[in-house]
Structure formats: structure tokens, C-alpha cells
Motif scaffolding. Sequence first.
Motif, PDB file in Angstrom:
ATOM      1  N   VAL A   1       6.018  -5.816 -20.616  1.00 27.65           N
ATOM      2  CA  VAL A   1       4.913  -6.328 -19.807  1.00 27.65           C
ATOM      3  C   VAL A   1       3.716  -5.412 -19.985  1.00 27.65           C
ATOM      4  N   ARG A   2       2.601  -6.021 -20.395  1.00 28.70           N
ATOM      5  CA  ARG A   2       1.322  -5.306 -20.464  1.00 28.70           C
ATOM      6  C   ARG A   2       0.405  -5.984 -19.452  1.00 28.70           C
ATOM      7  N   GLY A   3       0.424  -5.494 -18.245  1.00 26.88           N
ATOM      8  CA  GLY A   3      -0.340  -6.130 -17.186  1.00 26.88           C
ATOM      9  C   GLY A   3       0.354  -5.962 -15.847  1.00 26.88           C
ATOM     10  N   MET A   4       0.520  -7.065 -15.103  1.00 22.70           N
ATOM     11  CA  MET A   4       1.045  -6.969 -13.744  1.00 22.70           C
ATOM     12  C   MET A   4       2.037  -8.078 -13.438  1.00 22.70           C
ATOM     13  N   GLN A   5       2.963  -7.753 -12.537  1.00 22.13           N
ATOM     14  CA  GLN A   5       3.902  -8.721 -11.987  1.00 22.13           C
ATOM     15  C   GLN A   5       3.807  -8.677 -10.462  1.00 22.13           C
ATOM     16  N   TYR A   6       3.656  -9.842  -9.848  1.00 27.00           N
ATOM     17  CA  TYR A   6       3.626  -9.954  -8.391  1.00 27.00           C
ATOM     18  C   TYR A   6       4.662 -10.990  -7.983  1.00 27.00           C
ATOM     19  N   ALA A   7       5.615 -10.589  -7.162  1.00 30.98           N
ATOM     20  CA  ALA A   7       6.663 -11.514  -6.721  1.00 30.98           C
ATOM     21  C   ALA A   7       6.937 -11.313  -5.240  1.00 30.98           C
TER      22      ALA A   7
END
Length: 380
Positions: free
Chosen positions: A123-129
Motif C-alpha cells: 500500500v502506497r497511501g492510506m487505508q481507512y476502515a
Amino acid sequence: MNSFKSNSKLILLLTLLFAVFESQGQNREDQSEAEVKERPFQISFVPGFGTSKGPKEGYTNQFSLNILVGYEHSFDGAEFGILYNINKANISGAQFAGFGNTVGGNVKGAQFSGFLNTVNGKVRGMQYAGFLNVTAQEVQGAQFAGYMNLADSINGVQGAGLLNVSKKSIKGAQLAGLGNWAQNVQGVQIGGLVNRARHVKGTQIGLINIADTVERGVTVGLINIVKKGKLQFALEHNEVIDFNIAFRSGTNRLYSVLFVGSQAKEDDYLWTYGGGFGTEFKLKKNWNSSVELTTQSINPEGDHYDEINLLNRLSWNFGYQFANHLAFSAGPVLNIYVTEVYDQESGKYGNDIDMGSFYNETFSGTNVKMWVGYNVSIKF
């Protein structure tokens, strides 16, 4: 409980669905990058029902809309799913789902979901869960989840309501309501309860911090268990409390102190508990010196004052190390006694514990006294 069972069944159903699609794709050769085509958009109700026939077509969509569940090759732009989005290969851009997103390759951009994000690559960026983020490889950016984040390694930030896990390393910060776990930490771990790491180059802040080694950093908590650090019990005596049992943990650079004690005078029995922080440095051969700042609550026998009754102590100790688990130290102490306890009959504030104060003033019902005392310790 019923909601949890329903969510579990839904996750299982989607996992099986993904496995079926994946097994079908494995019966054909994977398309090379040259064979991957682009198209402006696709709209699907479920896989196979819509403008797309699924990942076997090998299309990278610029815009993807999945009414319930979508299963595509990849996208470069944006994807929206009311329930679940699945992409076999890499994605670039932003992915939004009411329930979850799954990517079989890498992510460059951001994933947003109400419950779950999973990535089989990087992942190059963001994860929102809302509940859980899982990345099989490295995250360069950030993971934020209501419950838990899992990654192979992190170069950035992990933030979770409950728990963060980085299988290999974290370069940046882990922030969790309950706890953090990582092999190697270069940065900071802040956990509401516990932080665990093997090698720390930075800072751990939590009620309990556990590490094998701490380099160029500190552990800040009530209990700091460092395998190659300080883990020490002590029997202590001072002018205020006759007998104290103390526990020190952390590193010489910064350690915590917890203690309980009692004053055995028949006419004025007192018991106490408290804690603080200290630092220790070597002087010569087996000699060392330490500075500690502690605060403790002073209470009468069988009771506990509702009012403020705190003894704050700044000590400067000098010690000698006889063996690995045997040391002696002693030194002067500056005492600052702050109390709201007042006896109307005698007109006195607090307990009679000072050795003759050089400062004694009362401000708005709070009495402050200062005097110089001593402390003697046998450490194991």
C-alpha cells in the motif's frame, strides 16, 4: 451478538465468492501488462451481471460502480461499491465501499470502507476502515481502523481503536486504544494499555511497555519490562516512612518507580503508595548516581483521605553495585508536602511527618511544606 454473527457470515460468504473467482482465474494464463486494456467505466450489480464480465477481460477501469459486489481486474481512478469491491490486480486511485474492499495486488492511493480493507500486496497511501485493515506487505502511508490494523511493515502511521500489529517493523508511529505490537520500532508506540517490541529506537508510552532492547530512546509507563534493561526490587527507608518496597523498571536512561510502604509508629500509623520516574548514570567502576522524582499518597491506618495529602520527593542518590543483583544507595531528598487535610481541634494541616520545614505556607485551604530528608535503599 446477532449483528456479529451476521457480519461473520457475510465475511465468510464474500471470502468464498472471492476464492471461486480466483480459482477460475487461475485456470487461465495471467495477462501481461501489455495485454491490460483501459476503459472509461463499468457498472455491475454482482460479478457477471453488468457492463463487465469480470477480471478475465483484463480491463483497467477509470471509473467503477458496483451496486452490490464487484469483481474486476483493476482500476486507475475511482471505484464505488454499496457493499463490496474486489480487484484481482493493482489499483491506483480511491476505493470506497459500504462494507469492504479487497485487492489482490498493490494499492496506490486510498481505501475507504465501513468495515474491512484487505490488500495482498503493498500500500502506497492510506487505508481507512470502520473495523479492520489487513495488508500482506509494506504500508507506506497510514492505516486507520476502528478496531485493528495488520501489516507486514509500516513506514508511516498505524492508528486503531484497539490494536495495531506490524509483523516486521514500524518506522513512524503506532497509536492504539489497547496496544501495539512490532518487531522493530523506529519512532513511537503509544498504547492505552501495552506496547510490545523486540528492538526500540525511539519511545514507548503506555501503562505496560515490553521490549528486548531500547536504543537511543525511552519507555514511559508504570511498568517497563526491558530484557536488557533495569528490572529491580528494593527495600528502602527514609525519614518519613520506615519501610518501603519499591520496584524499578525500564532503562538507566529513564525508568519508572512503584512503591508501597508503612510507618510503624504506634500512635500515628501511616501507609503510603506512589510512583515516579528516575534516571541513573555511571560514575566510576561500580559507583553510580541516580535522580528520582516521585509522588505518594499518605493515609491513616485502615483509611484513605478524600482530601489531597501528597508527599512529593526529589532525591539524588549515590550507589555502589556489589553484584549483579545487589546494590546499596543513599542520598539527600527535597520533600514538598501538599495537603488539604485539616484538624479543627489542633488547627494543624496534614500529618506530622516533616523533620523541620524551611518553608510552610497555606493558600486557600492548601498547606505546602518543604524540608530536606534522606533515603536509603538496598536493591536486588
